[in-house]
Design an enzyme around this catalytic site. Structure first.
Site: not given
Ligand code: AMP
Length: 283
Positions: A39, A63, A152, A178, A186, A189
């Site tokens: 992030h 979602q 994603d 990353l 990374m 979860r």
């Protein structure tokens, strides 16, 4: 720059107005919190491409499927806000569910066919939930750019499609995945993994790179290379959901590799579902 924390739309509008009046170019980085270095790399990219970064932190109930991890998804707002401030973001928007979906909320954005394949086949409705929340976040923020991780990859494709189809005036930027030093992508979860599972987890990326190399060097037909990858992961104890070679934009299957493609995988280790993907270029 001091961080402004907005917990509702009204407060967000005030913070955005200040940025607009100062002539700032704004980047939005949508997240579900439990922030990690991946992030942070998106926030850093935002600061390179814009003057001010707005980070949204919202665990979006729409979602998650009924049997998924919405209730136990990690929430650590205080720690997240410290990280966002340290990274140099201007605004953290951490709304409540009621702020984004007030009583009576009844519409949704369909992610279409792209939302029904791969992840969408395993997680029905997931991408409609993503498309709905991202559309709302984009329209509430109206940033110049919005940054999403290639981690994603299908989500990135869905968002590009929705933004183009619905004429949402924003530029979507994809950011590289990353990874931990051992190759594991990374993810918030990853904390679900037991220590044994964590040791096995880098094999997912390792398998992707082996299969990808066999395909790009034309050592094996695509179907054989994919089957070998599934067999390898299965023998290690993974339950493979899919391992697929797909077109980079349409995500349609590719049977013969030419110049470039995406190799995407989803597999379960114990109760934890991991996803990853890499680009394949001809070598
Ligand atoms: P999430 O909080 O999991 O919804 O992710 C928020 C954003 O961070 C999404 O655009 C993700 O694709 C992106 N992201 C998650 N993990 C990584 C990673 N390892 N590297 C780069 N971006 C990531």
């Amino acid at each position: 720059m001091q961080l402004t924390v907005s917990r509702d739309a009204e407060n967000l509008q005030k913070a955005l107005l200040e940025l607009a009046q100062a002539g700032r170019r704004v980047a939005l980085v949508p997240t579900m919190g439990a922030l990690h270095a991946g992030h942070m790399s998106l926030i850093r990219l935002g600061l390179e491409l814009a003057d001010a970064v707005v980070v949204s932190i919202f665990v979006n109930p729409k979602q998650f499927g009924p049997n998924e991890d919405f209730a136990r998804y990690p929430r650590m707002l205080e720690a997240d806000l410290r990280k966002v401030e340290e990274a140099g973001a201007a605004v953290a928007y951490a709304p409540s569910v009621e702020d984004l979906y007030p009583q009576g909320f009844d519409s949704s954005v369909s992610a279409g066919e792209l939302g029904r394949i791969l992840e969408g086949a395993s997680r029905p409705g997931h991408f409609d939930g993503v498309a709905t929340v991202v559309t709302k976040l984009l329209l509430r923020t109206l940033p110049h750019i919005a940054i999403f991780g290639e981690k994603d990859y299908q989500q990135l494709c869905v968002i590009r499609r929705v933004v183009a189809d619905l004429d949402i005036p924003v530029e979507i930027i994809g950011a590289p995945t990353l990874r931990a030093p051992d190759g594991l992508a990374m993810s918030s979860r990853n904390g679900y993994l037991s220590s044994e599972e964590r040791q096995l987890a880098p094999k997912l990326y390792e398998t992707l790179t082996h299969v990808g190399s066999a395909i790009s060097k034309n050592e094996l037909p695509v179907a054989k290379a994919l089957a070998a990858g599934v067999a390898q992961l299965t023998s290690l104890g993974y339950k493979v959901d899919y391992l697929e070679l797909r077109d980079e934009d349409s995500l349609q299957p590719i049977e013969r590799f030419k110049d470039s493609a995406r190799l995407l995988v989803a597999a379960k280790l114990g109760n934890t579902r991991l996803i990853d993907n890499i680009v394949i270029l001809s070598s």
